[in-house]
Scaffold this motif. Structure first.
Motif, mmCIF file in Angstrom:
data_model
loop_
_atom_site.group_PDB
_atom_site.id
_atom_site.type_symbol
_atom_site.label_atom_id
_atom_site.label_comp_id
_atom_site.label_asym_id
_atom_site.label_seq_id
_atom_site.Cartn_x
_atom_site.Cartn_y
_atom_site.Cartn_z
ATOM 1 N N ASN A 173 0.812 -1.224 0.000
ATOM 2 C CA ASN A 173 0.000 0.000 0.000
ATOM 3 C C ASN A 173 0.843 1.271 0.000
ATOM 4 O OD1 ASN A 173 0.963 -0.096 2.644
ATOM 5 N ND2 ASN A 173 -0.893 0.831 3.493
ATOM 6 N N SER A 174 2.098 1.171 -0.451
ATOM 7 C CA SER A 174 2.980 2.327 -0.457
ATOM 8 C C SER A 174 2.408 3.448 -1.324
ATOM 9 C CB SER A 174 4.363 1.932 -0.983
ATOM 10 O OG SER A 174 5.189 3.064 -1.140
ATOM 11 N N SER A 175 2.646 4.685 -0.893
ATOM 12 C CA SER A 175 2.196 5.854 -1.649
ATOM 13 C C SER A 175 2.774 5.874 -3.065
ATOM 14 C CB SER A 175 2.611 7.138 -0.922
ATOM 15 O OG SER A 175 2.133 7.164 0.396
ATOM 16 N N ARG A 176 3.903 5.216 -3.268
ATOM 17 C CA ARG A 176 4.537 5.164 -4.596
ATOM 18 C C ARG A 176 3.569 4.693 -5.669
ATOM 19 N NH1 ARG A 176 8.490 0.693 -4.136
ATOM 20 N NH2 ARG A 176 9.352 1.460 -6.091
ATOM 21 N N ASN A 212 0.427 3.863 8.384
ATOM 22 C CA ASN A 212 -0.300 2.690 7.905
ATOM 23 C C ASN A 212 0.617 1.834 7.042
ATOM 24 O OD1 ASN A 212 -1.960 0.859 6.438
ATOM 25 N ND2 ASN A 212 -3.709 2.198 6.655
ATOM 26 N N MET A 213 1.115 0.777 7.599
ATOM 27 C CA MET A 213 1.870 -0.257 6.900
ATOM 28 C C MET A 213 3.077 0.322 6.142
ATOM 29 S SD MET A 213 0.198 -3.461 4.847
ATOM 30 C CE MET A 213 1.132 -4.942 4.573
ATOM 31 N N TRP A 214 3.027 0.422 4.817
ATOM 32 C CA TRP A 214 4.168 0.885 4.032
ATOM 33 C C TRP A 214 4.144 2.388 3.764
ATOM 34 C CZ3 TRP A 214 8.451 -1.793 3.391
ATOM 35 C CH2 TRP A 214 8.406 -3.188 3.475
ATOM 36 N N ARG A 215 3.272 3.124 4.421
ATOM 37 C CA ARG A 215 3.181 4.570 4.204
ATOM 38 C C ARG A 215 3.879 5.364 5.303
ATOM 39 N NH1 ARG A 215 -1.100 6.555 0.730
ATOM 40 N NH2 ARG A 215 -1.896 4.855 -0.531
ATOM 41 N N ARG A 222 -3.313 -1.276 9.486
ATOM 42 C CA ARG A 222 -2.713 -2.141 8.464
ATOM 43 C C ARG A 222 -3.711 -2.251 7.314
ATOM 44 N NH1 ARG A 222 -1.966 -7.304 6.388
ATOM 45 N NH2 ARG A 222 0.227 -7.939 6.203
ATOM 46 N N LYS A 223 -3.494 -1.442 6.289
ATOM 47 C CA LYS A 223 -4.467 -1.300 5.195
ATOM 48 C C LYS A 223 -5.800 -0.850 5.801
ATOM 49 C CE LYS A 223 -2.067 -4.694 2.327
ATOM 50 N NZ LYS A 223 -2.128 -5.978 1.597
ATOM 51 N N ASP A 224 -6.857 -1.650 5.619
ATOM 52 C CA ASP A 224 -8.167 -1.223 6.138
ATOM 53 C C ASP A 224 -8.504 -1.875 7.479
ATOM 54 O OD1 ASP A 224 -8.397 -3.768 5.153
ATOM 55 O OD2 ASP A 224 -10.301 -3.436 4.134
ATOM 56 N N GLY A 282 -3.547 -3.481 13.375
ATOM 57 C CA GLY A 282 -2.661 -4.442 14.003
ATOM 58 C C GLY A 282 -1.641 -5.032 13.057
ATOM 59 N N ALA A 283 -0.352 -4.715 13.306
ATOM 60 C CA ALA A 283 0.720 -5.383 12.577
ATOM 61 C C ALA A 283 0.711 -6.868 12.918
ATOM 62 C CB ALA A 283 2.066 -4.762 12.952
ATOM 63 N N ILE A 284 1.114 -7.690 11.959
ATOM 64 C CA ILE A 284 1.178 -9.137 12.191
ATOM 65 C C ILE A 284 2.175 -9.425 13.313
ATOM 66 C CG2 ILE A 284 1.745 -11.367 11.160
ATOM 67 C CD1 ILE A 284 -0.769 -10.190 9.987
ATOM 68 N N LYS A 285 1.790 -10.315 14.211
ATOM 69 C CA LYS A 285 2.662 -10.726 15.317
ATOM 70 C C LYS A 285 3.465 -11.965 14.912
ATOM 71 C CE LYS A 285 -0.919 -9.263 18.599
ATOM 72 N NZ LYS A 285 -2.173 -9.301 17.843
ATOM 73 N N GLU A 286 4.533 -12.239 15.663
ATOM 74 C CA GLU A 286 5.369 -13.431 15.431
ATOM 75 C C GLU A 286 5.884 -13.450 14.000
ATOM 76 O OE1 GLU A 286 5.227 -16.132 18.497
ATOM 77 O OE2 GLU A 286 5.304 -13.979 18.826
#
Length: 606
Positions: free
Chosen positions: A390-393, A516-519, A581-583, A586-590
């Protein structure tokens, strides 16, 4: 005990590892820890939650956090790892030791040993069952049937009380002995149903509860040797440095190993056994580098399994599944780099020889199929092919020469050239191609006014989304010394990338920055690329500062949350489990590659 990971964290993986034996990708019998109770969710087709509670007189204990209703007087974990849990909890006059171990791909055992016992004390096991259809009981064994699966509970002691109720409020009433609902069987569909099993504790006499997806005969299970073996996994691999977080990182990598299945002819790794489950291309490269510090063969297996997904034309998909259901896009080409780094640890030239033709075919496929405008700079087919979903790029699509794809390709071509030299198959064309792409990056993707590397659209305009990708020419060695000076300034600027936890995936002064994630959040793999790149150019002081801050922040959030996350807040304020994280949240754990990079940043330095 200081060597062991010992922080309880919601969502922590608990599963039998392919490092020790057979796993089953098609029917994952994978647990994740509950947040507030001593127990876990087993992620079968229908979710089931298991937790332990204690009662002494009218007092109930089941919550591990203070200020919660019905909390234990104390809760003291010794080990909380992906394949072993050992803890003590209870009250002043009634407490237990609990040990839980995955025994195989489809069975988990919980052993509860009373350490002090008083009158009117009870041990309860509560099971929350989704879509329950039937329950059977024959004294020692319970059979739980849902609309999609069957689970078997086998006890080594006869239950004194067993009740089936339909709400959490009724569960508490059962535990307080205010109600009791017994029968040999229960029928009828129910959205949620609770089973409460109660036993009288006897000091020093363990209560064993075997949870399985297959019927098992009652037997005496010797846990001491298995427990010792799993404890040794951590003590043998620990140094005196950063023990617990390092042990946790190794626990995560171990838990995310699957055994040979389907198209994968050897062990393979997944970003997380739940929810991702499958094999990812660039994730596996990072996993392999971390696995070098666990088991050299496992590191090699991780790469060989990725190569098992290759098509005849050289293409390697970004997602592979044991059943042969592969994706139609690829991911950043890191395989040659990973293979060469593994070789630097192992010296195994046979591994190089086996990988070389497939690695070469893959990189040539990338050059043929991801350069539409034929200018030696590569483009992504879709945003998720880059890994930066989901990067702004990608706000304006993918019709640009990608700084990350091109830089990573240069590095991989050079690593493949080195591999060829090691096995007497050096191909000068690989080095020449790398140099051509590298020169194009230096000359065409550099913006003089901004003093930064950017993606560039097919019409010649720069994208001007200022992301961490702009530092990848350091990793590939494509930047000249003048450009390096500017890149270092950007990394040191507190209004751009020098945040309390550096390096954000997008500059904080960017108009599209968002946590938000990759932004905007920090990703450990990009920090590793940047650290390695800075060291190539002799900027070791800055590289070490970023390394130390990265380790410090991972350790901080592990102590607070009990896990290692997919990405982190660059301002070091918000827990990753609360970040968007997108919509969703929570970032993925482990998360596998974060654990692997923590290991690399810790042990490569030593």
């Amino acid at each position: 005990m200081s060597n062991y990971p010992n922080v309880w964290g919601e969502g922590n993986l608990f599963a039998f590892s392919g490092f020790e034996g057979k796993t089953d990708w098609s029917y994952p019998f994978v647990g994740t820890l509950l947040e507030k109770r001593v127990g876990f969710i087993i992620r079968t087709e229908r979710e089931k939650r298991y937790w332990v509670s204690l009662r002494i007189g009218n007092k109930i204990g089941e919550m591990i956090k203070r200020k919660e209703k019905n909390c234990y007087d104390y809760f003291s974990p010794e080990i909380v790892a992906g394949d072993i849990i050992s803890l003590h909890c209870g009250f002043k006059n009634f407490n237990i030791q609990l040990i839980a171990l995955p025994l195989s791909k489809n069975e988990i055992i919980i052993r509860i040993t009373p350490e002090t016992v008083t009158r009117n004390s009870i041990i309860n096991l509560v099971v929350r069952i989704e879509a329950c259809k039937e329950l059977f009981f024959n004294g020692y064994d319970f059979v739980i049937k849902t609309d999609k699966d069957t689970t078997f509970l086998t006890l080594n002691q006869k239950a004194i009380i067993y009740s089936v109720v339909d709400s959490i409020e009724e569960v508490e009433r059962v535990m307080r002995r205010e109600t009791e609902k017994r029968a040999c069987s229960w029928n009828g569909d129910k959205e949620v149903r609770y089973l409460v099993i109660s036993n009288l504790p006897r000091k020093g006499k363990p209560l064993d509860i075997l949870i399985s997806s297959r019927r098992k005969k009652r037997k005496v299970i010797q846990l001491s040797n298995l427990k010792k073996k799993r404890e040794t996994f951590y003590t043998e691999r620990m140094t005196d440095y950063r023990k617990r977080t390092l042990a946790k990182a190794m626990s995560i990598l171990k838990a995310n190993v699957e055994s040979p299945q389907g198209v994968f002819k050897q062990r393979w790794t997944t970003p997380d056994r739940w929810p991702h489950r499958h094999l990812w291309l660039w994730d596996s490269c990072f996993h392999a580098l971390g696995c070098v510090f666990i088991d050299n063969k496992l590191a090699e297996d991780s790469i060989l399994s990725v190569l098992n997904t290759q098509r005849e034309n050289g293409f390697i998909p970004h997602i592979g599944r044991p059943d042969g259901n592969f994706s139609t896009i690829t991911q950043p080409p890191l395989l040659s780099w990973a293979v060469y780094k593994i070789y630097q640890h192992t010296g195994n030239k046979k591994f190089l020889t086996n990988c070389y033709p497939k690695l070469r075919a893959y990189l040539l496929w990338c050059l043929r199929n991801r350069d539409k405008n034929r200018n030696m700079l590569l483009e992504w087919k879709r945003s998720d092919e880059s890994g930066m979903d989901n990067s702004s790029r990608f706000n304006n699509g993918c019709t640009f020469d990608a700084i990350d794809f091109s830089s990573i390709l240069v590095n991989d071509l050079l690593c493949l050239y080195k591999i060829g030299k090691e096995i007497a198959s050096a191909d000068e064309n690989l080095r020449k191609k790398a140099n051509k792409v590298s020169r194009k990056i230096e000359q065409y993707l550099w913006n003089r006014k901004k003093g930064f590397f950017f993606d560039r659209y097919f019409n010649g305009g720069f994208s001007f989304f200022k992301t961490a990708c702009g530092f990848l020419p350091l990793f590939s060695g494509s930047a000249n010394n003048h450009q390096v000076e500017f890149l270092v300034r950007h990394l040191k600027n507190p209004n751009e990338f020098n945040t309390p936890f550096p390096v954000p995936s997008e500059a904080i002064d960017s108009p599209t920055f968002d946590n938000n994630m990759w932004r905007g959040p920090v990703w450990l793999n990009y920090n590793y690329f940047i650290i390695e790149g800075l060291k190539k150019y002799g900027v070791s002081d800055l590289a070490d500062k970023i390394r130390k801050k990265t380790l410090r922040e991972v350790e901080k959030w592990y102590r607070k949350e009990g896990t290692i996350f997919e990405f982190y807040d660059p301002f070091s304020k918000v827990s990753p489990r609360l970040m968007p994280r997108k919509d969703k949240y929570g970032a993925i754990k482990e998360f596998g590659w974060s654990a692997a990079i923590y290991i690399l940043l810790t042990l490569e330095q030593q």
